[in-house]
Scaffold this motif. Structure first.
Motif, mmCIF file in Angstrom:
data_model
loop_
_atom_site.group_PDB
_atom_site.id
_atom_site.type_symbol
_atom_site.label_atom_id
_atom_site.label_comp_id
_atom_site.label_asym_id
_atom_site.label_seq_id
_atom_site.Cartn_x
_atom_site.Cartn_y
_atom_site.Cartn_z
ATOM 1 N N UNK A 140 0.961 -1.204 0.147
ATOM 2 C CA UNK A 140 -0.087 -0.058 -0.024
ATOM 3 C C UNK A 140 0.900 1.364 -0.063
ATOM 4 N N UNK A 141 1.957 1.138 -0.893
ATOM 5 C CA UNK A 141 2.770 2.458 -0.910
ATOM 6 C C UNK A 141 2.044 3.778 -1.087
ATOM 7 N N UNK A 142 0.861 3.680 -1.963
ATOM 8 C CA UNK A 142 0.152 4.986 -1.979
ATOM 9 C C UNK A 142 -0.523 5.329 -0.740
ATOM 10 N N UNK A 143 -1.060 4.709 0.118
ATOM 11 C CA UNK A 143 -1.502 5.164 1.241
ATOM 12 C C UNK A 143 -0.431 5.820 2.055
ATOM 13 N N UNK A 144 0.752 5.159 2.037
ATOM 14 C CA UNK A 144 1.916 5.769 2.968
ATOM 15 C C UNK A 144 2.338 7.177 2.262
ATOM 16 N N UNK A 145 2.503 7.141 0.875
ATOM 17 C CA UNK A 145 2.722 8.379 0.466
ATOM 18 C C UNK A 145 1.669 9.576 0.617
ATOM 19 N N UNK A 146 0.637 9.200 0.530
ATOM 20 C CA UNK A 146 -0.701 10.074 0.881
ATOM 21 C C UNK A 146 -0.585 10.730 2.144
ATOM 22 N N UNK A 147 -0.429 9.735 3.252
ATOM 23 C CA UNK A 147 -0.173 10.272 4.565
ATOM 24 C C UNK A 147 0.930 11.005 4.828
ATOM 25 N N UNK A 148 2.025 10.611 4.345
ATOM 26 C CA UNK A 148 3.246 11.365 4.538
ATOM 27 C C UNK A 148 3.253 12.782 3.987
ATOM 28 N N UNK A 149 2.430 12.980 2.603
ATOM 29 C CA UNK A 149 2.506 14.180 2.071
ATOM 30 C C UNK A 149 1.576 15.075 2.711
ATOM 31 N N UNK A 150 0.465 14.331 3.456
ATOM 32 C CA UNK A 150 -0.524 15.160 4.087
ATOM 33 C C UNK A 150 0.213 15.660 5.615
ATOM 34 N N UNK A 151 1.058 14.777 6.086
ATOM 35 C CA UNK A 151 1.655 15.612 7.361
ATOM 36 C C UNK A 151 2.665 16.433 6.987
ATOM 37 N N UNK A 152 3.372 16.352 5.987
ATOM 38 C CA UNK A 152 4.351 17.264 5.381
ATOM 39 C C UNK A 152 3.691 18.673 5.071
ATOM 40 N N UNK A 153 2.408 18.407 4.418
ATOM 41 C CA UNK A 153 1.768 19.820 4.122
ATOM 42 C C UNK A 153 1.098 20.505 5.407
#
Length: 175
Positions: A140-153
């Motif tokens: 589920x790399x997409x989920x991890x990328x999405x949550x990481x980007x959200x946390x970054x923002x």
């Protein structure tokens, strides 16, 4: 805000442990996803608390605000006006509101707090992407990328707020 964040971190840890334990014994894939979700939430909250405490233990809100890193960049005023920081900055929580209270702190102390808060959030922005590594084991790399980007923002918003406020506080000192 501080107590709320600590409570949310503990709750996410408990929910991770409960869902992970039940998944372990049942093999239910839904609980696997739930455990990963709470694990990711726990990571993001725990890291933010840990970084904040470590930076505070080192600097105690006594950052050298005259360093070039903290100086206003030439593009910032236009950017902040374009994204209308003044309209939305008050809607976000403050971890330690008393650190920004002009009745309890001098303007210089508050400037130092803004510098420390900026550094904490910048470190958090970098660490936001660590969970992507876990996709190697969990998929589920997409989920991890999405949550990481959200946390970054999310953390970048707080950096913007500190960098927006600091020049205004500096002008107060000069007056």
């Amino acid at each position: 805000m501080k107590k709320d964040m600590i409570m949310m971190t503990l709750i996410s840890l408990i929910l991770l442990l409960v869902s992970g334990t039940i998944y372990y014994f049942t093999g239910n894939r839904v609980l696997f996803s739930v455990a990963i979700t709470f694990g990711t939430i726990f990571y993001h909250l725990a890291v933010r608390l840990a970084v904040g405490y470590l930076v505070d233990a080192r600097y105690h809100n006594r950052m050298d605000y005259t360093r070039k890193w903290f100086a206003e960049k030439t593009f910032e005023r236009k950017l902040y006006k374009k994204i209308q920081v003044k309209k939305w900055k008050e809607r976000f929580p403050t971890f330690n509101p008393q650190d920004f209270d002009l009745k309890k702190c001098s303007v210089e102390e508050i400037i130092q707090v803004t510098c420390q808060a900026e550094i904490v959030h910048e470190i958090n922005m970098v660490l936001s992407f660590v969970p992507i590594v876990f996709s190697v084991w969990f998929g589920s790399i997409g989920v991890f990328v999405l949550t990481s980007c959200a946390a970054f923002i999310f953390d970048s918003i707080f950096v913007i707020m500190q960098r927006y406020n600091r020049p205004r506080l500096m002008r107060l000192i000069r007056k």
